[in-house]
Write a protein that holds these residues in place. Structure first.
Motif, PDB file in Angstrom:
ATOM      1  N   MET A 100       3.238   8.423   6.539  1.00  0.00           N
ATOM      2  CA  MET A 100       3.684   7.037   6.695  1.00  0.00           C
ATOM      3  C   MET A 100       2.518   6.125   7.049  1.00  0.00           C
ATOM      4  SD  MET A 100       7.303   7.416   8.741  1.00  0.00           S
ATOM      5  CE  MET A 100       8.499   8.678   8.288  1.00  0.00           C
ATOM      6  N   LEU A 101       1.670   6.578   7.959  1.00  0.00           N
ATOM      7  CA  LEU A 101       0.511   5.785   8.346  1.00  0.00           C
ATOM      8  C   LEU A 101      -0.410   5.555   7.154  1.00  0.00           C
ATOM      9  CD1 LEU A 101      -1.082   4.412  10.620  1.00  0.00           C
ATOM     10  CD2 LEU A 101      -2.195   6.612  11.043  1.00  0.00           C
ATOM     11  N   ALA A 102      -0.598   6.594   6.332  1.00  0.00           N
ATOM     12  CA  ALA A 102      -1.457   6.462   5.150  1.00  0.00           C
ATOM     13  C   ALA A 102      -0.869   5.462   4.164  1.00  0.00           C
ATOM     14  CB  ALA A 102      -1.646   7.822   4.490  1.00  0.00           C
ATOM     15  N   VAL A 103       0.458   5.501   3.987  1.00  0.00           N
ATOM     16  CA  VAL A 103       1.119   4.559   3.083  1.00  0.00           C
ATOM     17  C   VAL A 103       0.963   3.134   3.609  1.00  0.00           C
ATOM     18  CG1 VAL A 103       3.360   3.800   2.191  1.00  0.00           C
ATOM     19  CG2 VAL A 103       2.756   6.228   2.146  1.00  0.00           C
ATOM     20  N   ALA A 104       1.180   2.958   4.918  1.00  0.00           N
ATOM     21  CA  ALA A 104       1.057   1.625   5.512  1.00  0.00           C
ATOM     22  C   ALA A 104      -0.361   1.080   5.355  1.00  0.00           C
ATOM     23  CB  ALA A 104       1.451   1.671   6.985  1.00  0.00           C
ATOM     24  N   ALA A 105      -1.352   1.951   5.527  1.00  0.00           N
ATOM     25  CA  ALA A 105      -2.740   1.513   5.362  1.00  0.00           C
ATOM     26  C   ALA A 105      -3.019   1.126   3.912  1.00  0.00           C
ATOM     27  CB  ALA A 105      -3.684   2.619   5.810  1.00  0.00           C
ATOM     28  N   GLU A 106      -2.427   1.886   2.981  1.00  0.00           N
ATOM     29  CA  GLU A 106      -2.616   1.577   1.562  1.00  0.00           C
ATOM     30  C   GLU A 106      -1.949   0.242   1.207  1.00  0.00           C
ATOM     31  OE1 GLU A 106      -1.563   3.482  -2.850  1.00  0.00           O
ATOM     32  OE2 GLU A 106      -1.103   4.578  -1.023  1.00  0.00           O
ATOM     33  N   VAL A 107      -0.757   0.008   1.739  1.00  0.00           N
ATOM     34  CA  VAL A 107      -0.065  -1.261   1.485  1.00  0.00           C
ATOM     35  C   VAL A 107      -0.867  -2.415   2.070  1.00  0.00           C
ATOM     36  CG1 VAL A 107       2.009  -2.603   1.999  1.00  0.00           C
ATOM     37  CG2 VAL A 107       2.215  -0.200   1.324  1.00  0.00           C
ATOM     38  N   GLY A 108      -1.371  -2.233   3.298  1.00  0.00           N
ATOM     39  CA  GLY A 108      -2.254  -3.220   3.894  1.00  0.00           C
ATOM     40  C   GLY A 108      -1.582  -4.391   4.581  1.00  0.00           C
ATOM     41  N   TYR A 109      -0.252  -4.427   4.617  1.00  0.00           N
ATOM     42  CA  TYR A 109       0.441  -5.491   5.324  1.00  0.00           C
ATOM     43  C   TYR A 109       0.449  -5.197   6.824  1.00  0.00           C
ATOM     44  CZ  TYR A 109       2.277  -6.891   0.725  1.00  0.00           C
ATOM     45  OH  TYR A 109       2.419  -7.293  -0.580  1.00  0.00           O
ATOM     46  N   SER A 110       0.859  -6.183   7.619  1.00  0.00           N
ATOM     47  CA  SER A 110       0.855  -5.964   9.062  1.00  0.00           C
ATOM     48  C   SER A 110       1.812  -4.847   9.459  1.00  0.00           C
ATOM     49  CB  SER A 110       1.193  -7.251   9.807  1.00  0.00           C
ATOM     50  OG  SER A 110       2.413  -7.789   9.367  1.00  0.00           O
ATOM     51  N   GLU A 111       2.925  -4.689   8.755  1.00  0.00           N
ATOM     52  CA  GLU A 111       3.803  -3.526   8.965  1.00  0.00           C
ATOM     53  C   GLU A 111       4.503  -3.124   7.678  1.00  0.00           C
ATOM     54  OE1 GLU A 111       3.615  -4.688  13.338  1.00  0.00           O
ATOM     55  OE2 GLU A 111       4.134  -5.862  11.562  1.00  0.00           O
ATOM     56  N   THR A 112       4.819  -1.835   7.625  1.00  0.00           N
ATOM     57  CA  THR A 112       5.683  -1.271   6.597  1.00  0.00           C
ATOM     58  C   THR A 112       6.810  -0.531   7.306  1.00  0.00           C
ATOM     59  OG1 THR A 112       3.922  -1.051   4.948  1.00  0.00           O
ATOM     60  CG2 THR A 112       5.840   0.370   4.683  1.00  0.00           C
ATOM     61  N   ALA A 113       8.039  -0.745   6.852  1.00  0.00           N
ATOM     62  CA  ALA A 113       9.208  -0.096   7.452  1.00  0.00           C
ATOM     63  C   ALA A 113       9.596   1.122   6.624  1.00  0.00           C
ATOM     64  CB  ALA A 113      10.381  -1.071   7.528  1.00  0.00           C
ATOM     65  N   PHE A 114       9.868   2.230   7.292  1.00  0.00           N
ATOM     66  CA  PHE A 114      10.264   3.474   6.647  1.00  0.00           C
ATOM     67  C   PHE A 114      11.674   3.825   7.095  1.00  0.00           C
ATOM     68  CE2 PHE A 114       5.708   3.349   6.772  1.00  0.00           C
ATOM     69  CZ  PHE A 114       5.302   3.900   5.561  1.00  0.00           C
ATOM     70  N   LEU A 115      12.616   3.816   6.159  1.00  0.00           N
ATOM     71  CA  LEU A 115      14.022   4.044   6.462  1.00  0.00           C
ATOM     72  C   LEU A 115      14.442   5.445   6.052  1.00  0.00           C
ATOM     73  CD1 LEU A 115      13.655   0.890   6.167  1.00  0.00           C
ATOM     74  CD2 LEU A 115      16.085   0.823   5.562  1.00  0.00           C
ATOM     75  N   THR A 116      15.215   6.083   6.918  1.00  0.00           N
ATOM     76  CA  THR A 116      15.861   7.342   6.591  1.00  0.00           C
ATOM     77  C   THR A 116      17.355   7.141   6.756  1.00  0.00           C
ATOM     78  OG1 THR A 116      13.961   8.599   7.427  1.00  0.00           O
ATOM     79  CG2 THR A 116      16.031   9.798   7.098  1.00  0.00           C
ATOM     80  N   PRO A 117      18.137   7.291   5.678  1.00  0.00           N
ATOM     81  CA  PRO A 117      19.582   7.058   5.791  1.00  0.00           C
ATOM     82  C   PRO A 117      20.228   7.965   6.820  1.00  0.00           C
ATOM     83  CG  PRO A 117      18.897   7.144   3.494  1.00  0.00           C
ATOM     84  CD  PRO A 117      17.723   7.605   4.309  1.00  0.00           C
ATOM     85  N   GLY A 118      21.121   7.398   7.628  1.00  0.00           N
ATOM     86  CA  GLY A 118      21.853   8.182   8.601  1.00  0.00           C
ATOM     87  C   GLY A 118      23.109   8.779   7.994  1.00  0.00           C
ATOM     88  N   SER A 119      23.900   9.405   8.825  1.00  0.00           N
ATOM     89  CA  SER A 119      25.106  10.089   8.338  1.00  0.00           C
ATOM     90  C   SER A 119      26.272   9.134   8.139  1.00  0.00           C
ATOM     91  CB  SER A 119      25.504  11.199   9.314  1.00  0.00           C
ATOM     92  OG  SER A 119      25.756  10.667  10.604  1.00  0.00           O
ATOM     93  N   GLU A 120      26.203   7.937   8.689  1.00  0.00           N
ATOM     94  CA  GLU A 120      27.282   6.970   8.547  1.00  0.00           C
ATOM     95  C   GLU A 120      26.862   5.829   7.637  1.00  0.00           C
ATOM     96  OE1 GLU A 120      28.633   5.651  12.320  1.00  0.00           O
ATOM     97  OE2 GLU A 120      29.104   7.662  13.064  1.00  0.00           O
ATOM     98  N   GLN A 121      27.852   5.229   6.998  1.00  0.00           N
ATOM     99  CA  GLN A 121      27.599   4.106   6.103  1.00  0.00           C
ATOM    100  C   GLN A 121      26.866   2.980   6.842  1.00  0.00           C
ATOM    101  OE1 GLN A 121      28.572   4.289   2.939  1.00  0.00           O
ATOM    102  NE2 GLN A 121      28.415   2.212   2.125  1.00  0.00           N
ATOM    103  N   GLY A 122      25.768   2.522   6.292  1.00  0.00           N
ATOM    104  CA  GLY A 122      25.052   1.400   6.858  1.00  0.00           C
ATOM    105  C   GLY A 122      24.133   1.738   8.011  1.00  0.00           C
ATOM    106  N   ALA A 123      23.994   3.019   8.342  1.00  0.00           N
ATOM    107  CA  ALA A 123      23.141   3.425   9.458  1.00  0.00           C
ATOM    108  C   ALA A 123      21.821   3.990   8.933  1.00  0.00           C
ATOM    109  CB  ALA A 123      23.844   4.467  10.317  1.00  0.00           C
ATOM    110  N   HIS A 140       9.870  -8.760  11.479  1.00  0.00           N
ATOM    111  CA  HIS A 140       9.813  -9.222  10.092  1.00  0.00           C
ATOM    112  C   HIS A 140      10.065  -8.081   9.122  1.00  0.00           C
ATOM    113  CE1 HIS A 140       5.638  -7.721   9.581  1.00  0.00           C
ATOM    114  NE2 HIS A 140       5.851  -7.899   8.294  1.00  0.00           N
ATOM    115  N   ALA A 141       9.610  -6.869   9.454  1.00  0.00           N
ATOM    116  CA  ALA A 141       9.884  -5.727   8.586  1.00  0.00           C
ATOM    117  C   ALA A 141      11.358  -5.331   8.638  1.00  0.00           C
ATOM    118  CB  ALA A 141       8.999  -4.542   8.966  1.00  0.00           C
ATOM    119  N   THR A 142      12.024  -5.607   9.777  1.00  0.00           N
ATOM    120  CA  THR A 142      13.463  -5.365   9.872  1.00  0.00           C
ATOM    121  C   THR A 142      14.220  -6.314   8.960  1.00  0.00           C
ATOM    122  OG1 THR A 142      13.350  -4.524  12.143  1.00  0.00           O
ATOM    123  CG2 THR A 142      15.446  -5.474  11.442  1.00  0.00           C
ATOM    124  N   VAL A 143      13.855  -7.588   8.981  1.00  0.00           N
ATOM    125  CA  VAL A 143      14.486  -8.570   8.091  1.00  0.00           C
ATOM    126  C   VAL A 143      14.234  -8.198   6.636  1.00  0.00           C
ATOM    127  CG1 VAL A 143      14.352 -10.976   7.324  1.00  0.00           C
ATOM    128  CG2 VAL A 143      14.483 -10.440   9.763  1.00  0.00           C
TER     129      VAL A 143
END
Length: 345
Positions: A100-123, A140-143
């Motif tokens: 994840m850190l390597a991907v964020a460095a490659e993207v170069g933005y102030s943050e990159t968000a990494f989502l893992t779907p949970g077991s419930e809808q919308g989580a 801002h990455a949450t938005v």
């Protein structure tokens, strides 16, 4: 090495990612967290569950471990060239913290968000990485991530489980596109030792006379810690020339994510800037976590009275204007921060 940086006229890539040796400070953190992740995956395999069962039907893996699909959004703007750009990985299942850190460095933005779907809808479980380190929460990455999810699944309510706690996010259609509203974790505000204020001002090249006495320095928290310093004039805020490595060391020693530099234009209208050297970024163009902390700060000081809606203008001095809406409710001490987001082609 101490470097003083005048950001006037710098190209955007210099503002979004300024490399420094600070990445080494996070090696132990990432190693420990990766080890914990490996143990948890092993326990799931022993139970006959690889962690993917129960994934909501509306979210499918769109990546491999080696080549995740990276979406790019500008948050707190309805134009790709405005606001704060963020990377978004909608399914980071199987990615280690190191990857994840390597991907964020490659993207170069102030943050990159990494989502893992949970077991419930919308989580979703969400982790946030700057080019140099992981941060507990990023507004801002949450938005950006919520709008990206809603773009595929439709508007609605989502819950992001972050290192700072659960953050509900509502996404609704509006005249200027999809708008996301996050509700912060329980905020808090603390006083700052005078010696720390003096050191921060020296690193910024400010003096005590540059401050607005009506808005004293404090540390605000609504998922991450931010030192709030209020300028007495717009021209003082416009001049940002600071010791990059020195300020980074100062902030790391105090567990600060950004400095929230503000100027009050009107009772409920502010202009803000956020140096982010701990993340390898000279300045963050629009900072939702700091906006939430600032809302808590104003309530704590009695500088505004809830219910109130604040407008924060950020990124103007960088040529990436954005608008953050901060809502304080009388019956809820949590802070709501909302804004639009748009895909970057």
């Amino acid at each position: 090495m101490s470097v003083t940086i005048d950001i006037t006229g710098l190209p955007e890539e210099r503002l979004l990612f300024a490399p420094s040796p600070l990445a080494e400070l996070n090696a132990v953190l990432h190693e420990r967290r990766d080890g914990q992740e490996r143990r948890e995956r092993g326990e799931r395999r022993e139970r006959g569950n690889d962690g993917n069962s129960g994934r909501p039907e509306h979210v499918r893996p769109v990546m491999t471990d080696d080549a995740p699909e990276i979406l790019r959004y500008a948050a707190f703007s309805n134009r790709p060239e405005g606001g704060n750009p963020a990377g978004v990985v909608l399914d980071a299942t199987g990615l280690t913290a190191e990857r994840m850190l390597a991907v964020a460095a490659e993207v170069g933005y102030s943050e990159t968000a990494f989502l893992t779907p949970g077991s419930e809808q919308g989580a979703y479980h969400v982790r946030y990485f700057s080019p140099l380190l992981e941060v507990p929460f990023c507004g801002h990455a949450t938005v950006a991530a919520a709008v990206a999810v809603a773009g595929r699944s439709g508007p609605g309510r989502y819950v992001f489980s972050t290192a700072a706690g659960d953050v509900p996010v509502e996404v609704e259609p509006g005249d200027d596109g999809l708008r996301a509203t996050l509700t912060s974790v329980e905020p808090k505000v603390e006083e700052v030792p005078a010696v720390d204020v003096e050191e921060a001002l020296a690193l910024l090249g400010w003096s005590a006379a540059d401050l607005d006495p009506a808005l004293p320095p404090r540390i605000g928290y609504a998922g991450a810690r931010h030192l709030v310093l209020a300028a007495g004039t717009r021209s003082r805020l416009a001049r940002l020339d600071y010791d990059f490595d020195g300020l980074a060391a100062f902030m790391n020693a105090r567990d600060l994510v950004t400095l929230q530099l503000v100027w009050r234009e009107a009772p409920e209208v502010f202009h803000v800037r956020d140096p982010f050297p701990v993340g390898g970024v000279v300045e963050d163009p629009a900072t939702g976590a700091a906006a939430a902390a600032f809302g808590a700060y104003l309530r704590e000081l009695g500088a505004v009275t809830a219910p109130a809606v604040l407008t924060l203008h950020q990124g103007e001095d960088l040529g990436r204007p954005g608008v953050l809406r901060v809502e304080l409710r009388a019956e809820d001490t949590r802070v709501r921060v909302s804004g639009t987001a748009v895909a970057i082609p």
